[in-house]
Design an enzyme around this catalytic site. Structure first.
Site, PDB file in Angstrom:
ATOM      1  N   HIS A 259       1.857   4.411  -3.065  1.00 12.21           N
ATOM      2  CA  HIS A 259       1.839   5.876  -2.951  1.00 12.21           C
ATOM      3  C   HIS A 259       3.062   6.469  -3.656  1.00 12.21           C
ATOM      4  O   HIS A 259       2.976   7.498  -4.324  1.00 12.21           O
ATOM      5  CB  HIS A 259       1.852   6.296  -1.480  1.00 12.21           C
ATOM      6  CG  HIS A 259       0.518   6.230  -0.810  1.00 12.21           C
ATOM      7  ND1 HIS A 259      -0.626   6.755  -1.365  1.00 12.21           N
ATOM      8  CD2 HIS A 259       0.145   5.706   0.389  1.00 12.21           C
ATOM      9  CE1 HIS A 259      -1.657   6.546  -0.539  1.00 12.21           C
ATOM     10  NE2 HIS A 259      -1.212   5.917   0.523  1.00 12.21           N
TER      11      HIS A 259
ATOM     12  N   GLU B  75      -6.104   6.976  -1.125  1.00 14.46           N
ATOM     13  CA  GLU B  75      -5.984   5.863  -0.190  1.00 14.46           C
ATOM     14  C   GLU B  75      -6.673   4.621  -0.751  1.00 14.46           C
ATOM     15  O   GLU B  75      -6.145   3.505  -0.654  1.00 14.46           O
ATOM     16  CB  GLU B  75      -6.584   6.236   1.168  1.00 14.46           C
ATOM     17  CG  GLU B  75      -5.787   7.258   1.950  1.00 14.46           C
ATOM     18  CD  GLU B  75      -4.368   6.796   2.241  1.00 14.46           C
ATOM     19  OE1 GLU B  75      -4.166   5.580   2.475  1.00 14.46           O
ATOM     20  OE2 GLU B  75      -3.461   7.648   2.225  1.00 14.46           O
TER      21      GLU B  75
ATOM     22  N   HIS C  69       0.840  -1.207   0.000  1.00 13.58           N
ATOM     23  CA  HIS C  69       0.000   0.000   0.000  1.00 13.58           C
ATOM     24  C   HIS C  69       0.869   1.248   0.000  1.00 13.58           C
ATOM     25  O   HIS C  69       0.662   2.167  -0.807  1.00 13.58           O
ATOM     26  CB  HIS C  69      -0.919  -0.028   1.222  1.00 13.58           C
ATOM     27  CG  HIS C  69      -1.627   1.263   1.488  1.00 13.58           C
ATOM     28  ND1 HIS C  69      -2.956   1.468   1.172  1.00 13.58           N
ATOM     29  CD2 HIS C  69      -1.193   2.430   2.051  1.00 13.58           C
ATOM     30  CE1 HIS C  69      -3.294   2.693   1.510  1.00 13.58           C
ATOM     31  NE2 HIS C  69      -2.255   3.295   2.056  1.00 13.58           N
ATOM     32  N   GLU C  70       1.842   1.292   0.892  1.00 11.76           N
ATOM     33  CA  GLU C  70       2.680   2.490   1.005  1.00 11.76           C
ATOM     34  C   GLU C  70       3.552   2.688  -0.229  1.00 11.76           C
ATOM     35  O   GLU C  70       3.749   3.819  -0.694  1.00 11.76           O
ATOM     36  CB  GLU C  70       3.556   2.397   2.258  1.00 11.76           C
ATOM     37  CG  GLU C  70       2.800   2.335   3.570  1.00 11.76           C
ATOM     38  CD  GLU C  70       1.895   3.532   3.773  1.00 11.76           C
ATOM     39  OE1 GLU C  70       2.168   4.611   3.203  1.00 11.76           O
ATOM     40  OE2 GLU C  70       0.887   3.405   4.495  1.00 11.76           O
TER      41      GLU C  70
END
Length: 302
Positions: free
Chosen positions: A145, A217, A141-142
């Site tokens: 980004h 997100e 997930h990070e």
């Protein structure tokens, strides 16, 4: 917008472009109104640009310093580095630096203006609570980004809000418009108009950037889940972290709140409802619903 093998998100790209266009249009109107009102805003603009450049080029160092996080080498955190190595290879992207913050708040964040200057940070509280599979989902997930250049886009998008906020604050404290006009009349009404316009511009830019933040997100959840092929692991991590957040002392949550826009899950102090009203993150239920849909698609081979 995405580089590497993270799933592209045309919806995120459209929202980024639309938000930047609307903010740019708002900025032009804002400056035109200030000029028409004779505001001495040059100093404020210089300060705002300085803040923007500092945040853009030093975002990784500022975030690590503020969170008291330390970059760790593979020998110091072999399992964590192993997961990041694997994800970097899967995503075909440069490996970000890896950092650990000594905090019981279970969370993670990514920062850095581009892939070469990126850093992924996890807290000790997160490492204690998650399984390797759940941690891999969080890291994916990070890292998405970073692949989507979210930090750079959000930094630029926040510029107008920063300018408007500074003008509002400086206007209230010091006055940016002369006390009298050329005829010697009181110019306070003009001053009040400036403050009002600045406050409205700040509010609009705030809402636009928060809406973009919530979507990014969801996009990071989707891209990370598709990369690992285990959306259930990320769903489990989100559920666990959100539930454990209620056990964290309010003092620790308040210290972490300034970084909510970068965190996996926002750190809201108990009883603070206005923050959730203008949230940087979508509701947990919405995130779990999306991950459930992805899981169903993967099981069908879609």
């Amino acid at each position: 917008m995405t580089s590497g093998r993270f799933a592209p998100d045309k919806g995120l790209t459209r929202r980024m472009v639309t938000t930047m266009f609307l903010l740019g249009l708002l900025y032009v109107v804002f400056v035109a109104v200030l000029i028409a009102l004779g505001v001495k805003a040059v100093t404020v603009l210089v300060i705002a640009v300085g803040f923007l450049l500092l945040q853009y080029f030093l975002s990784d160092k500022i975030a690590l310093f503020a969170m008291n996080a330390k970059v760790v080498e593979p020998a110091q955190a072999p399992e964590l580095h192993g997961l990041v190595d694997r994800l970097s290879a899967m995503a075909d992207m440069p490996k970000p630096r890896v950092a650990i913050a000594d905090s019981d708040v279970p969370n993670a964040f990514a920062t850095g203006r581009n892939q070469k200057n990126s850093v992924v940070c996890v807290t000790t509280g997160l490492l204690r609570r998650l399984t390797p599979e759940e941690l891999e989902g969080v890291l994916a997930h990070e890292m998405s980004h970073v692949a989507h250049r979210d930090v750079a886009v959000m930094t630029i998008a926040s510029f107008l809000g920063l300018v408007a906020g500074l003008i509002t604050r400086f206007g209230l404290q010091f006055g940016l418009v002369g006390g009298r006009d050329r005829r010697g009349n009181n110019a306070v009404p003009v001053f009040l108009v400036v403050v009002l316009v600045s406050a409205v511009v700040y509010a609009v830019s705030f809402l636009l950037t928060r809406a973009l933040s919530r979507y990014r997100e969801l996009s990071a959840d989707r891209a990370g889940a598709l990369l690992t092929g285990r959306p259930s692991a990320l769903a489990s991590a989100l559920t666990k972290v959100s539930g454990d957040m209620a056990q964290i002392p309010t003092r620790d949550l308040r210290q972490a709140e300034p970084f909510n826009a970068f965190f996996l899950v926002p750190a809201f102090a108990q009883g603070f409802s206005l923050t959730s009203l203008f949230a940087t993150h979508p509701p947990l239920e919405r995130r779990l619903e999306q991950l459930g849909q992805i899981s169903a698609q993967l099981s069908r081979g879609v």
